[in-house]
Design an enzyme around this catalytic site. Structure first.
Site, PDB file in Angstrom:
ATOM      1  N   LYS A 193      67.884  60.861  37.443  1.00 21.10           N
ATOM      2  CA  LYS A 193      66.877  60.175  36.638  1.00 21.10           C
ATOM      3  C   LYS A 193      67.359  58.756  36.354  1.00 21.10           C
ATOM      4  O   LYS A 193      67.900  58.451  35.295  1.00 21.10           O
ATOM      5  CB  LYS A 193      66.625  60.928  35.329  1.00 21.10           C
ATOM      6  CG  LYS A 193      65.286  60.556  34.687  1.00 21.10           C
ATOM      7  CD  LYS A 193      64.125  60.983  35.566  1.00 21.10           C
ATOM      8  CE  LYS A 193      62.797  60.643  34.945  1.00 21.10           C
ATOM      9  NZ  LYS A 193      61.656  61.004  35.806  1.00 21.10           N
ATOM     10  N   SER A 389      57.368  62.759  38.476  1.00 24.56           N
ATOM     11  CA  SER A 389      57.708  62.926  37.071  1.00 24.56           C
ATOM     12  C   SER A 389      56.477  63.431  36.311  1.00 24.56           C
ATOM     13  O   SER A 389      55.996  64.522  36.594  1.00 24.56           O
ATOM     14  CB  SER A 389      58.248  61.615  36.491  1.00 24.56           C
ATOM     15  OG  SER A 389      59.041  61.897  35.353  1.00 24.56           O
TER      16      SER A 389
END
Length: 591
Positions: A193, A389
């Site tokens: 991430k 996401s």
């Protein structure tokens, strides 16, 4: 006297500004009424459909008088909807008046999955036996990929053709923030991430570099495979050509490689189009541009006016971003999905997603409506350029997920990014003070660093959000949280690679998703498509535009495709976004 002149000048300037705004509004209104009173567009026999892709391609074109008027004033091309392009190509395939397509794709402003969708539609068009001729003075790499499907690919003498491989770059702000005295306080879950990296590093981390190289290679290899199918050039040969940078080679090289079929001026291409349509050289070609043809009705033998509907719901942009008039607004999209669920004439839903994600809370709100709808009627997700996401969060509850090989998806992870500007305040002489009734009453504050207790609280909140995210994905994909966590951690995947790890079910486009929806609803021969949310009338859209963020619209037109504007937008997002984000690692830009 000086004050008098100052105030007088201010009044004069203000008056001119007001008059200018009123005049602009007046001309926009005139345009609206003129557009609404347009006569029916006719298509002549023996015509050519002209597809000129000189502006941004959006998923669905919405009538927006203000943006269109400002774009025309600035000489900028207005956006065209992918839905308009695809429906027009389909219509042209069965329209006996259309003999072929003339394609000008020189500078396509879209992602690779969008280009893939158009390219596949053109491949279907060729099955009708009609011709496609492509011409451009300059081909970008995406434009050439699209053009490679044509029967003939022509380049203007002295023109340029970009074919060099795919690169992905990002900008880092760490050193700038340090000079300003700003510390970015980061909370995240996920090794991959890397959305926070531009603010905490000066280069890519090893995981970020690895994942970027993996999906970039996946997309590039797919392009080479498809160009080979159309042009008969192997991947090995295409890589050799790319490494020689064709855009800096002479015309002989371009011809020898087999990338193009010839070098022609525009008038020569027009003459070839006349030959293909049996048009006399002394006469003009019967032609119609795609933006006009999109409004032409062509009967479809397969489907009439059916009571059964398949709703195509468009979800494009950041989820609950900084501009409340653009992107995906969770409450609005949820309402649209809910209405489709409760409408008994709608037998199935296709959710078309083109989103990098955004607010974790907004994603959860939309996910709930997707799940409830999938329990009531078939719900199929069609992924465009991005469904990552939060974009994947809202997709995971669907019955079936369809993606293009060059879709970017996954990025299952969350992060929080909150600045501490105390150092900046010290530099410019700003001080702050406060009183509070409870220990955490001023949390979060940007004028001081977080305490260790506060950091634990925020990290725990991020961990909880991630746990919820993988729980939703595991439930939707009928697997375990542990398996989702293995392929999660914020990692981005290409659509092709996502098949192997059970994030995606099938490779295909919007039409494929619609066919699956019809099959699952048992209405394969009796349905019609409705696009949601319903479009406003031109006047309603004008009123909405005037009430929306006009400043943002104007700035986006002035700064469009400007790297500085993109950087400022990224910074603005950090400043104003919801603290916990389920968003793709960075603003991806693939040449």
């Amino acid at each position: 006297m000086k004050k008098f002149l100052k105030y007088t000048l201010a009044v004069i300037v203000g008056s001119f500004v007001t008059i200018g705004i009123l005049m602009l509004a007046f001309f926009i209104m005139i345009g609206i009424f003129a557009a609404s009173s347009q006569k029916e567009i006719s298509v002549k026999d023996n015509s050519v459909l002209v597809i000129k892709l000189d502006g941004p391609i959006v998923e669905r074109k919405i009538s927006d008088p203000i943006s269109d008027a400002i774009a025309e004033i600035l000489g900028e091309p207005s956006p065209i909807g992918l839905n308009q392009i695809l429906s027009s190509i389909k219509k042209a395939q069965r329209d006996d008046r259309i003999k072929g397509i003339y394609l000008e794709s020189g500078t396509v402003l879209a992602g690779y999955a969008t280009v893939e969708e158009i390219r596949n539609a053109l491949l279907d068009f060729k099955n009708s036996g009609k011709f496609i001729i492509s011409y451009a003075p300059v081909y970008t790499q995406k434009s050439y990929y699209l053009a490679s499907v044509a029967d003939k690919v022509y380049l203007s003498p002295g023109g340029m053709l970009e074919f060099k491989g795919i690169s992905s770059h990002r900008t880092f702000f760490k050193n700038t923030l340090e000079k300003l005295g700003i510390e970015m306080q980061v909370f995240r879950h996920g090794e991959f991430k890397s959305a926070v990296e531009p603010y905490t590093r000066t280069d890519m981390s090893k995981p970020a570099r690895m994942q970027t190289l993996t999906y970039t290679l996946s997309i590039w290899n797919h392009l080479l495979s498809k160009i080979n199918d159309s042009r008969g050039l192997s991947a090995e040969k295409l890589n050799v050509i790319a490494d020689q940078v064709p855009m800096f080679k002479d015309e002989t090289f371009l011809m020898q490689t087999g990338l193009i079929d010839g070098l022609k001026y525009k008038d020569q291409v027009i003459n070839e189009l006349k030959d293909s349509t049996n048009t006399d050289y002394s006469k003009d070609i019967n032609s119609i541009e795609i933006k006009k043809y999109a409004d032409v009705y062509v009967p479809d033998d397969k489907k009439g006016i059916s009571k059964n509907k398949i709703a195509v719901i468009y979800a494009e942009g950041v989820i609950d971003g900084t501009d409340s008039s653009e992107g995906i607004i969770s409450e609005d999209l949820s309402r649209t999905i809910r209405q489709a669920r409760r409408d008994t004439t709608i037998k199935a839903v296709v959710l078309r997603i083109n989103s990098p994600g955004g607010s974790a809370l907004g994603s959860e709100i939309i996910w709930r409506e997707v799940k409830l709808t999938s329990e009531t009627k078939p719900l199929i997700v069609s992924m465009s350029d991005l469904a990552a996401s939060g974009g994947y969060y809202i997709a995971c509850a669907a019955d079936t997920i369809v993606a293009h090989p060059n879709t970017l998806t996954g990025s299952i992870g969350v992060f929080g990014l909150i600045p501490n500007v105390k150092g900046l305040f010290n530099k410019i002489g700003i001080t702050t003070d406060r009183v509070k009734t409870n220990k955490y009453a001023d949390l979060p504050s940007i004028d001081r660093p977080f305490t260790s207790d506060e950091k634990e609280l925020l990290q725990a909140f991020v961990e909880n959000s991630y746990n919820t995210f993988i729980d939703r994905c595991a439930e939707g994909r009928n697997t375990t949280k542990e398996k989702i966590d293995e392929i999660g951690q914020g990692r981005v995947w290409s659509g092709k690679d996502a098949i192997d790890i059970n994030l995606v079910d099938l490779l295909g486009g919007l039409d494929d998703a619609i066919e699956i929806a019809a099959k699952n609803a048992n209405i394969t021969d009796d349905y019609r498509i409705v696009e949601l949310p319903e479009e406003l009338t031109p006047f309603e859209q004008f009123v909405k535009s005037m009430g929306g963020n006009v400043k943002t619209r104007i700035m986006s037109l002035f700064w469009k495709n400007n790297d500085y504007a993109k950087i400022l937008q990224i910074i603005n997002n950090v400043e104003n976004n919801y603290p916990i984000q389920a968003r793709i690692p960075y603003d991806i830009s693939l040449n």
